[in-house]
Design a protein around this motif. Structure first.
Motif, PDB file in Angstrom:
ATOM      1  N   THR A 117       0.845  -1.188   0.000  1.00 58.91           N
ATOM      2  CA  THR A 117       0.000   0.000   0.000  1.00 58.91           C
ATOM      3  C   THR A 117       0.883   1.240   0.000  1.00 58.91           C
ATOM      4  O   THR A 117       1.848   1.315   0.749  1.00 58.91           O
ATOM      5  CB  THR A 117      -0.896   0.009   1.255  1.00 58.91           C
ATOM      6  N   CYS A 118       0.561   2.172  -0.838  1.00 58.26           N
ATOM      7  CA  CYS A 118       1.344   3.401  -0.927  1.00 58.26           C
ATOM      8  C   CYS A 118       1.267   4.145   0.405  1.00 58.26           C
ATOM      9  O   CYS A 118       0.187   4.496   0.866  1.00 58.26           O
ATOM     10  CB  CYS A 118       0.799   4.262  -2.055  1.00 58.26           C
ATOM     11  N   ALA A 119       2.438   4.380   1.030  1.00 50.22           N
ATOM     12  CA  ALA A 119       2.447   5.023   2.347  1.00 50.22           C
ATOM     13  C   ALA A 119       2.103   6.503   2.242  1.00 50.22           C
ATOM     14  O   ALA A 119       1.446   7.059   3.107  1.00 50.22           O
ATOM     15  CB  ALA A 119       3.818   4.848   2.997  1.00 50.22           C
ATOM     16  N   PHE A 120       2.535   7.119   1.167  1.00 51.53           N
ATOM     17  CA  PHE A 120       2.389   8.574   1.045  1.00 51.53           C
ATOM     18  C   PHE A 120       0.917   8.998   1.042  1.00 51.53           C
ATOM     19  O   PHE A 120       0.529   9.950   1.692  1.00 51.53           O
ATOM     20  CB  PHE A 120       3.096   9.046  -0.228  1.00 51.53           C
ATOM     21  N   CYS A 121       0.094   8.257   0.321  1.00 47.83           N
ATOM     22  CA  CYS A 121      -1.335   8.596   0.256  1.00 47.83           C
ATOM     23  C   CYS A 121      -2.175   7.619   1.057  1.00 47.83           C
ATOM     24  O   CYS A 121      -3.394   7.669   1.029  1.00 47.83           O
ATOM     25  CB  CYS A 121      -1.799   8.629  -1.198  1.00 47.83           C
ATOM     26  N   LYS A 122      -1.521   6.714   1.746  1.00 45.41           N
ATOM     27  CA  LYS A 122      -2.203   5.679   2.530  1.00 45.41           C
ATOM     28  C   LYS A 122      -3.160   4.847   1.684  1.00 45.41           C
ATOM     29  O   LYS A 122      -4.221   4.414   2.148  1.00 45.41           O
ATOM     30  CB  LYS A 122      -2.935   6.293   3.716  1.00 45.41           C
ATOM     31  N   THR A 162      -3.596  13.332  -8.394  1.00 41.33           N
ATOM     32  CA  THR A 162      -3.261  11.968  -8.011  1.00 41.33           C
ATOM     33  C   THR A 162      -1.935  11.947  -7.253  1.00 41.33           C
ATOM     34  O   THR A 162      -1.101  12.833  -7.408  1.00 41.33           O
ATOM     35  CB  THR A 162      -3.128  11.055  -9.238  1.00 41.33           C
ATOM     36  N   CYS A 163      -1.778  10.936  -6.470  1.00 44.21           N
ATOM     37  CA  CYS A 163      -0.564  10.772  -5.685  1.00 44.21           C
ATOM     38  C   CYS A 163       0.627  10.588  -6.622  1.00 44.21           C
ATOM     39  O   CYS A 163       0.596   9.768  -7.532  1.00 44.21           O
ATOM     40  CB  CYS A 163      -0.739   9.559  -4.786  1.00 44.21           C
ATOM     41  N   GLN A 164       1.683  11.343  -6.367  1.00 46.77           N
ATOM     42  CA  GLN A 164       2.857  11.273  -7.243  1.00 46.77           C
ATOM     43  C   GLN A 164       3.666   9.998  -7.030  1.00 46.77           C
ATOM     44  O   GLN A 164       4.470   9.620  -7.876  1.00 46.77           O
ATOM     45  CB  GLN A 164       3.734  12.495  -6.994  1.00 46.77           C
ATOM     46  N   VAL A 165       3.468   9.358  -5.920  1.00 53.61           N
ATOM     47  CA  VAL A 165       4.255   8.157  -5.626  1.00 53.61           C
ATOM     48  C   VAL A 165       3.691   6.933  -6.352  1.00 53.61           C
ATOM     49  O   VAL A 165       4.408   6.174  -6.979  1.00 53.61           O
ATOM     50  CB  VAL A 165       4.305   7.905  -4.103  1.00 53.61           C
ATOM     51  N   CYS A 166       2.378   6.753  -6.279  1.00 55.53           N
ATOM     52  CA  CYS A 166       1.767   5.544  -6.851  1.00 55.53           C
ATOM     53  C   CYS A 166       0.997   5.843  -8.125  1.00 55.53           C
ATOM     54  O   CYS A 166       0.367   4.950  -8.693  1.00 55.53           O
ATOM     55  CB  CYS A 166       0.844   4.907  -5.824  1.00 55.53           C
ATOM     56  N   ALA A 167       1.028   7.103  -8.562  1.00 59.55           N
ATOM     57  CA  ALA A 167       0.315   7.517  -9.774  1.00 59.55           C
ATOM     58  C   ALA A 167      -1.176   7.204  -9.687  1.00 59.55           C
ATOM     59  O   ALA A 167      -1.829   6.915 -10.680  1.00 59.55           O
ATOM     60  CB  ALA A 167       0.938   6.875 -11.009  1.00 59.55           C
TER      61      ALA A 167
HETATM   62 ZN   LIG Z   1       0.084   6.988  -3.365  1.00 63.54          ZN
END
Ligand SMILES: [Zn+2]
Ligand SMILES: [Zn+2]
Ligand SMILES: [Zn+2]
Length: 106
Positions: free
Chosen positions: A5-10, A25-30
């Protein structure tokens, strides 16, 4: 590779800080809410697994790139320099010895 699970956006897939817009959208998980990481993984010591850079609270952690976990190969011990916190004691920046992971090779 392991999907976490993407931590940055939970896992929401949205930019948690609404920097661009509420719909960004979250830049980490797109926007997928999941990220892939090479195993074996441990929790990122520097951001404590949050994926957020502790010094500035709104950008991704530079150690784990916002994933909240980092790949650590082989046998490790807690970093003697930062005592496993991943932080330089004086500056608060990622520890030079362990790169912010909090562990070093045995
Ligand atoms: Zn994310
Ligand atoms: Zn991190
Ligand atoms: Zn260290």
């Amino acid at each position: 590779m392991k999907a976490i699970t993407c931590a940055f956006c939970k896992g929401t897939g949205k930019d948690p800080f609404n920097l661009l817009s509420e719909l960004a959208t979250c830049q980490v998980c797109a926007g997928t809410g999941k990220v892939e990481i090479k195993e074996p993984v441990i929790k990122c010591a520097y951001c404590k697994g949050t994926g957020v850079y502790p010094q500035n609270g709104r950008v991704t952690c530079t150690v784990c790139n916002g994933k909240g976990s980092v790949t650590v190969k082989g046998a490790t011990i807690p970093c003697p320099e930062c005592k496993g916190t991943g932080r330089e004691i004086d500056s608060g920046l990622p520890c030079i010895k362990c790169g912010g992971k909090g562990v070093v090779k045995k």
